[in-house]
Write an enzyme that holds these catalytic residues in place. Structure first.
Site, mmCIF file in Angstrom:
data_model
loop_
_atom_site.group_PDB
_atom_site.id
_atom_site.type_symbol
_atom_site.label_atom_id
_atom_site.label_comp_id
_atom_site.label_asym_id
_atom_site.label_seq_id
_atom_site.Cartn_x
_atom_site.Cartn_y
_atom_site.Cartn_z
ATOM 1 C CD GLN A 1 -2.860 -0.852 2.236
ATOM 2 O OE1 GLN A 1 -2.618 -1.322 3.092
ATOM 3 N NE2 GLN A 1 -3.558 -0.077 2.172
ATOM 4 N NE ARG B 1 -3.550 4.458 3.879
ATOM 5 C CZ ARG B 1 -4.370 3.421 3.600
ATOM 6 N NH1 ARG B 1 -3.912 2.231 3.597
ATOM 7 N NH2 ARG B 1 -4.988 3.999 2.353
ATOM 8 C CG ASN C 1 -9.662 3.099 10.083
ATOM 9 O OD1 ASN C 1 -10.671 1.827 9.426
ATOM 10 N ND2 ASN C 1 -10.870 3.340 11.047
ATOM 11 C CG ASP C 2 -6.568 0.280 4.290
ATOM 12 O OD1 ASP C 2 -6.914 1.202 3.754
ATOM 13 O OD2 ASP C 2 -5.614 -0.678 4.574
ATOM 14 N N PRO C 3 -10.866 -0.392 6.325
ATOM 15 C CG PRO C 3 -11.027 -1.441 8.529
ATOM 16 C CD PRO C 3 -10.126 -0.885 7.476
#
Length: 798
Positions: free
Chosen positions: A360, A362, A483-485
């Site tokens: 990713q 980030r 915050n991926d989810p």
């Protein structure tokens, strides 16, 4: 030490570092059963628990496994709180007394017989065990070479019983369910070991050509020929089960092949040991494409000389990732982590990019922010590589492709909107550490042929962040930010992120400052004004009276606010509002109080509270995670590190120390047992939901892949000890906790060494810094000469 339960109040009876800090020992296989250590090289990694279970993968070029579960596995990434079970892949050695029939296993699984003494020892270069059963000491050591995917195992059996012993030793390495298309196993006298063969399943013609060079063999090679072997898991286990395999109960293993049956690798050795006699065995375990590769690996490694040469080479490899600071403080646990284990974990992330081909964006930038302190040239190259994949709009992709043919996978196929934020954050750290302002003029060419300087690409990225806002001036979230989810706040294209809004302000603030320091006054003014606009929007739309909201959904519903029963307050917006200067003094006081009251636990502050207990479909799948696990209210150390950094940025030294110390197990036994974590790494989280589920609160995820470590290393260097680059100088602005009377630091910086003695003096009201005996009026070291050693005396107010 005895493997019995540890004393209730002496942590050193449970776990302790070696005198030189290079190893960390655990003296019980049952007190912290999932604790362990990890090894990696340029091709693979292996995580081992104290009980002998193992999770390993190698790159070809995508991650693959050579030891599998006994049933069909889904392909996935490294998992937190990996569940272990009897048939989980592991590395086991059975030991049978031929005279009494007594059966033991080392390290602990699968027999689980109580040992007379037990020591698991995680080292920087290897992992070891020393276990004693009935006067027989078995010592195991596993290490890796630098460039090959192979585990090197040494087993020493030592008779300390005072009488002659007749024993059988059975190395047992389960291979598991390799493939539904083709799998087999058998013994190869020519190669000197068991070889298990498979074909990675596929159905498309194109996949045949992509996979035909895969390493679909798994081997266990021996240095000394065994008396017998088994290559079929069911034949080995029989009716006795893994705790007492039928093949081990028999006089001799049955030499069973596996023909489209789950293969295994079991060998049998017979020993007759006089008192104090010992025997050493060596093995190599790993994947290969074919017999020729197996033979080459055997010739290269499987001897005393081969093991020694590999160990020496690997030690040199790890030396390239040595840290830039050594500390001596009143807290020995912090010293051990910072001096030995934290830079090792930082190096792992930056050197092999978490063993993925599409990190990713980030993660890639933050991991290489850490490399700025270990290998600045590697960090610089990573920045340029990332920018080479910038989109014409100025946006950054969700993942960075590292090798030809790599594709964006898993979460990188989901649109997130935060990736541009991390560019100035990386540069801020990199420039402070290196002073390499020339990187701003480096020209980067993207896939569309456009050639722009790094500075111009940062301008474009910052403008993209400003453009990706709604009419209120708040940042769109799409299907997630850091915050991926959090994937359903803005999936219809309207919802906004409170965190990303203040993070955008922080990124702009940093980039404006970098521009101002490097003669780009127009850009500095432009982006500086944008900071004020974004912060004003955040305060107008997101301030909830005592803290900042996490966002506003597609339907216009604010969340992360006082009216919410679950997910009432999130940590990240508060941390980044401090960094961005969004919060004024009154707001700062209010949000710090709210964080302490609602988010603090004995294991650190949780990411949100109260944890969600049911799906909230305008927030997303994070609310479906177990309360207190991962993003749903864990002590998520990456977010904790942001908070820690923000506290140092506002000068709150004592609160920062409280947060930093809570990342480490202990100092009391109860805390260490609750976490179950050996402090040779920082895990990505400790369980949260302390009020909702106190029984499991604090439990370590055991996952060492985490953006935490680069930030914590930075916090120690630049926050706790305040030794941070400032233009051409080294600034000295320490923030020791008020109860520390003194500390010592040796810091490598721009080719020079700084030996720093910090002392707190009662009655002193001002910080004083002496450089080689001369007071520095601005608390900085100027004119740094590479190769020179500087002596700094730092006197702090008492």
């Amino acid at each position: 030490m005895s493997a019995a339960s540890p004393a209730p109040d002496d942590l050193a009876t449970l776990m302790a570092p070696s005198a030189d800090g290079m190893r960390y020992a655990l003296y019980s296989p049952t007190a912290m059963p999932t604790a362990g250590g990890f090894l990696w090289n340029r091709r693979m990694m292996v995580q081992l628990t104290c009980r002998g279970y193992a999770t390993a993968q190698f790159m070809q070029p995508e991650p693959a496994k050579y030891a599998h579960a006994p049933l069909l596995e889904a392909r996935n990434f490294m998992m937190p709180e990996q569940p272990y079970y009897a048939h989980h892949p592991g590395r086991f050695f059975y030991l049978k007394d031929e005279d009494t029939g007594a059966l033991y296993s080392v390290p602990h699984e699968p027999v689980r017989a109580p040992a007379e003494t037990f020591e698991f020892s995680a080292g920087k270069h290897d992992v070891r065990w020393r276990v004693r059963h009935d006067g027989i000491v078995v010592e195991l050591c596993v290490s890796l070479p630098t460039d090959d995917a192979v585990e090197l195992w040494e087993c020493r059996v030592h008779n300390q019983s005072g009488r002659t012993r007749r024993l059988s030793l059975y190395p047992y390495f389960p291979i598991g369910y390799m493939s539904w298309m083709h799998q087999s196993g058998g013994y190869s006298p020519e190669l000197g070991g068991i070889v298990c063969r498979s074909v990675t399943p596929y159905q498309k013609v194109d996949d045949y050509f992509r996979q035909r060079d895969f390493k679909d063999c798994t081997f266990l090679l021996h240095e000394q020929p065994p008396v017998a072997w088994d290559a079929q898991q069911m034949a080995f286990e029989g009716e006795g089960g893994l705790h007492a395999p039928s093949a081990v109960q028999a006089e001799q293993l049955g030499n069973h092949d596996a023909h489209y049956e789950n293969p295994a690798a079991a060998l049998q050795y017979r020993l007759s040991l006089a008192p104090d006699a010992a025997t050493v065995y060596r093995f190599a375990f790993g994947p290969a494409k074919d017999d020729a590769e197996i033979a080459a690996l055997r010739a290269r490694y499987l001897s005393a000389e081969g093991f020694a040469a590999a160990a020496q080479d690997y030690a040199q490899y790890l030396q390239a990732g040595r840290g830039c600071v050594q500390i001596a403080t009143p807290d020995a646990a912090l010293d051990n982590l910072v001096n030995h284990w934290l830079p090792r974990q930082v190096f792992y992330h930056g050197d092999v990019n978490r063993l993925t081909t599409d990190p990713q964006t980030r993660n890639y930038l933050q991991d290489h922010m850490g490399m700025a302190y270990l290998q600045p040239a590697t960090a610089r190259a990573a920045l340029l590589h990332a920018l080479s994949q910038q989109e014409p709009s100025g946006a950054m992709p969700d993942g960075i492709l590292l090798v030809e043919g790599a594709e964006l996978k898993y979460i990188n196929q989901v649109p997130h909107t935060d990736h541009c934020v991390w560019l100035p954050i990386f540069l801020d750290a990199y420039l402070a550490e290196t002073g390499d302002v020339a990187v701003l003029d480096a020209v980067v060419r993207t896939h569309d042929g456009q050639a722009l300087s790094v500075a111009a690409r940062l301008d474009a990225a910052m403008q993209w962040l400003l453009d990706a806002r709604d009419a209120r001036g708040l940042s769109f979230i799409a299907q997630g930010d850091w915050n991926d989810p959090m994937n359903m706040v803005g999936w219809r294209g309207v919802g906004v992120s409170g965190w990303l809004t203040v993070a955008t302000a922080y990124a702009l603030r940093l980039w404006s400052g970098i521009c101002a320091a490097n003669g780009r006054s127009a850009q500095a003014t432009q982006f500086g004004q944008a900071v004020e606009e974004v912060n004003a929007a955040a305060n107008r739309e997101l301030w909830d009276g005592h803290w900042y909201a996490r966002g506003i959904t597609d339907d216009g519903v604010r969340f992360g606010i006082a009216d919410d029963e679950e997910g009432r307050i999130y940590l990240n917006p508060q941390s980044w509002a401090l960094l961005a200067g969004t919060a004024d003094a009154e707001q700062r006081t209010a949000l710090l109080a709210a964080v302490r009251e609602q988010l603090h636990t004995p294991y650190g502050p949780v990411m949100l509270a109260p944890a969600y207990t049911h799906m909230r479909d305008d927030v997303g799948r994070l609310t479906q995670k177990w309360p207190g696990a991962a993003e749903n209210g864990a002590v998520y150390n990456h977010a904790v590190a942001f908070y820690l950094y923000s506290l140092y940025q506002i000068g709150d030294a004592d609160r920062a120390w409280e947060i930093l110390r809570a990342m480490l197990p202990g100092p009391d036994m109860a805390d260490a047992l609750q976490r179950g974590h050996l402090p040779v790494s920082l895990p990505n989280y400790y369980r949260g939901a302390w009020h909702q589920y106190p029984r499991t609160a604090g439990r370590s995820s055991q996952l060492f892949n985490t953006g935490t470590v680069a930030w914590v290393y930075r916090c120690v260097l630049e926050g706790l000890f305040g030794l941070v680059g400032d233009g051409d100088a080294l600034a000295v602005r320490p923030q020791l906790p008020s109860h520390w009377p003194q500390a010592q630091v040796t810091r490598q910086f721009r080719g020079a060494q700084f030996e720093v003695a910090l002392t707190r003096e009662p009655g002193r009201t001002q910080l004083e810094v002496q450089v080689d005996g001369v007071v520095s009026p601005d608390q900085r070291v100027h004119g740094i000469v590479a190769g020179r050693t500087y002596q700094l005396q730092v006197r702090l107010p008492g």
